[in-house]
Scaffold this motif. Structure first.
Motif, mmCIF file in Angstrom:
data_model
loop_
_atom_site.group_PDB
_atom_site.id
_atom_site.type_symbol
_atom_site.label_atom_id
_atom_site.label_comp_id
_atom_site.label_asym_id
_atom_site.label_seq_id
_atom_site.Cartn_x
_atom_site.Cartn_y
_atom_site.Cartn_z
ATOM 1 N N MET A 194 -63.353 -37.670 68.897
ATOM 2 C CA MET A 194 -62.774 -38.012 67.603
ATOM 3 C C MET A 194 -62.880 -36.826 66.649
ATOM 4 O O MET A 194 -63.942 -36.245 66.506
ATOM 5 C CB MET A 194 -63.503 -39.205 66.990
ATOM 6 N N ARG A 195 -61.777 -36.514 66.024
ATOM 7 C CA ARG A 195 -61.750 -35.438 65.035
ATOM 8 C C ARG A 195 -62.146 -36.014 63.683
ATOM 9 O O ARG A 195 -61.612 -37.025 63.240
ATOM 10 C CB ARG A 195 -60.360 -34.815 64.959
ATOM 11 N N HIS A 196 -63.106 -35.360 63.038
ATOM 12 C CA HIS A 196 -63.683 -35.873 61.792
ATOM 13 C C HIS A 196 -63.650 -34.767 60.746
ATOM 14 O O HIS A 196 -64.059 -33.637 61.016
ATOM 15 C CB HIS A 196 -65.120 -36.319 62.066
ATOM 16 N N CYS A 197 -63.181 -35.103 59.542
ATOM 17 C CA CYS A 197 -63.211 -34.122 58.457
ATOM 18 C C CYS A 197 -63.915 -34.703 57.241
ATOM 19 O O CYS A 197 -64.014 -35.919 57.069
ATOM 20 C CB CYS A 197 -61.809 -33.643 58.093
ATOM 21 N N ILE A 198 -64.373 -33.789 56.428
ATOM 22 C CA ILE A 198 -65.010 -34.122 55.160
ATOM 23 C C ILE A 198 -64.027 -33.748 54.056
ATOM 24 O O ILE A 198 -63.488 -32.639 54.051
ATOM 25 C CB ILE A 198 -66.327 -33.337 54.959
ATOM 26 N N TYR A 199 -63.796 -34.668 53.128
ATOM 27 C CA TYR A 199 -62.992 -34.367 51.950
ATOM 28 C C TYR A 199 -63.951 -34.401 50.761
ATOM 29 O O TYR A 199 -64.237 -35.453 50.203
ATOM 30 C CB TYR A 199 -61.861 -35.374 51.799
ATOM 31 N N PRO A 200 -64.485 -33.230 50.386
ATOM 32 C CA PRO A 200 -65.481 -33.188 49.323
ATOM 33 C C PRO A 200 -64.833 -33.019 47.947
ATOM 34 O O PRO A 200 -63.724 -32.504 47.813
ATOM 35 C CB PRO A 200 -66.275 -31.933 49.675
ATOM 36 N N GLY A 201 -65.554 -33.456 46.941
ATOM 37 C CA GLY A 201 -65.100 -33.235 45.580
ATOM 38 C C GLY A 201 -66.014 -33.910 44.589
ATOM 39 O O GLY A 201 -66.852 -34.731 44.954
ATOM 40 N N THR A 202 -65.822 -33.539 43.354
ATOM 41 C CA THR A 202 -66.558 -34.204 42.284
ATOM 42 C C THR A 202 -65.909 -35.555 41.992
ATOM 43 O O THR A 202 -66.582 -36.525 41.684
ATOM 44 C CB THR A 202 -66.584 -33.314 41.021
ATOM 45 N N PHE A 203 -64.587 -35.603 42.077
ATOM 46 C CA PHE A 203 -63.832 -36.838 41.852
ATOM 47 C C PHE A 203 -64.256 -37.498 40.539
ATOM 48 O O PHE A 203 -64.578 -38.672 40.495
ATOM 49 C CB PHE A 203 -63.983 -37.813 43.027
ATOM 50 N N ASP A 204 -64.210 -36.697 39.470
ATOM 51 C CA ASP A 204 -64.664 -37.166 38.153
ATOM 52 C C ASP A 204 -63.515 -37.190 37.154
ATOM 53 O O ASP A 204 -63.487 -36.345 36.254
ATOM 54 C CB ASP A 204 -65.793 -36.277 37.647
ATOM 55 N N PRO A 205 -62.614 -38.125 37.267
ATOM 56 C CA PRO A 205 -62.499 -39.204 38.246
ATOM 57 C C PRO A 205 -61.491 -38.850 39.336
ATOM 58 O O PRO A 205 -60.807 -37.832 39.265
ATOM 59 C CB PRO A 205 -61.949 -40.360 37.394
ATOM 60 N N ILE A 206 -61.370 -39.748 40.307
ATOM 61 C CA ILE A 206 -60.373 -39.583 41.356
ATOM 62 C C ILE A 206 -58.982 -39.773 40.734
ATOM 63 O O ILE A 206 -58.800 -40.608 39.852
ATOM 64 C CB ILE A 206 -60.606 -40.547 42.534
ATOM 65 N N THR A 207 -58.034 -38.952 41.178
ATOM 66 C CA THR A 207 -56.662 -39.001 40.667
ATOM 67 C C THR A 207 -55.694 -39.316 41.805
ATOM 68 O O THR A 207 -56.075 -39.298 42.977
ATOM 69 C CB THR A 207 -56.257 -37.650 40.054
ATOM 70 N N TYR A 208 -54.443 -39.550 41.439
ATOM 71 C CA TYR A 208 -53.422 -39.743 42.466
ATOM 72 C C TYR A 208 -53.226 -38.468 43.291
ATOM 73 O O TYR A 208 -52.837 -38.541 44.455
ATOM 74 C CB TYR A 208 -52.106 -40.199 41.851
ATOM 75 N N GLY A 209 -53.502 -37.317 42.717
ATOM 76 C CA GLY A 209 -53.453 -36.071 43.486
ATOM 77 C C GLY A 209 -54.499 -36.062 44.584
ATOM 78 O O GLY A 209 -54.211 -35.677 45.730
ATOM 79 N N HIS A 210 -55.718 -36.495 44.257
ATOM 80 C CA HIS A 210 -56.765 -36.622 45.279
ATOM 81 C C HIS A 210 -56.329 -37.594 46.370
ATOM 82 O O HIS A 210 -56.520 -37.345 47.556
ATOM 83 C CB HIS A 210 -58.077 -37.143 44.666
#
Length: 162
Positions: A1-17
């Motif tokens: 299984m291929r696994h990725c990390i999507y890191p971020g502050t997400f302060d806040p999460i947006t539609y772009g995220h």
């Protein structure tokens, strides 16, 4: 299984995220949204609050999970047995910072690849910082963030104005 990390502050999460996440969910078997607990950025919301805002918005993706992390991203990625890190690039201005970070991560852990994903052009100017600025002055952010995030921003800034 291929696994990725999507890191971020997400302060806040947006539609772009969310757009970048949707692309990552198509490319990988598993995606872990990693909410960074980074006090140096002085986030508006705590890491727990940010995670709570992300969770209902990723529920439609069966291969996506959400967690909070601290420390070096590549160490976290190794602990999670990830193959890659996904990063969104909105504009050329993002590239230099992201490029340098990717090179440092590669130096620290060559096994972890960094993959850059461009969001849909309608999100190319959207950032959490701009969304917070608009919300702080009572502007409507419904085109930039999910409803639960809009409500959280409204509550936070209304309380600050009182």
């Amino acid at each position: 299984m291929r696994h990725c990390i999507y890191p971020g502050t997400f302060d806040p999460i947006t539609y772009g995220h969310m757009d970048v996440l949707q692309r990552a969910a198509k490319l990988f078997d598993r995606v872990t949204v990693a909410v960074a607990q980074n006090a140096g950025k002085h986030p508006l919301f705590s890491a727990e609050e940010r995670m709570e805002m992300v969770l209902p918005n990723v529920a439609r993706f069966p291969n996506v999970s959400v967690t909070i992390f601290t420390g070096l991203l590549v160490e976290f990625a190794m602990q999670q047995n990830a193959d890659a890190i996904i990063r969104g690039l909105r504009a050329l201005s993002d590239f230099e910072f992201e490029f340098n970070m990717a090179l440092m991560n590669r130096h620290l852990q060559p096994k972890i690849e960094t993959i850059f994903v461009m969001p849909n052009e309608q999100f190319s100017y959207t950032s959490s910082t701009l969304v917070k600025q608009v919300a702080a002055y009572g502007g409507d952010v419904k085109h930039f963030v999910p409803p639960n995030v809009r409500e959280a921003l409204h509550r936070t800034y209304s309380a600050q104005r009182e």
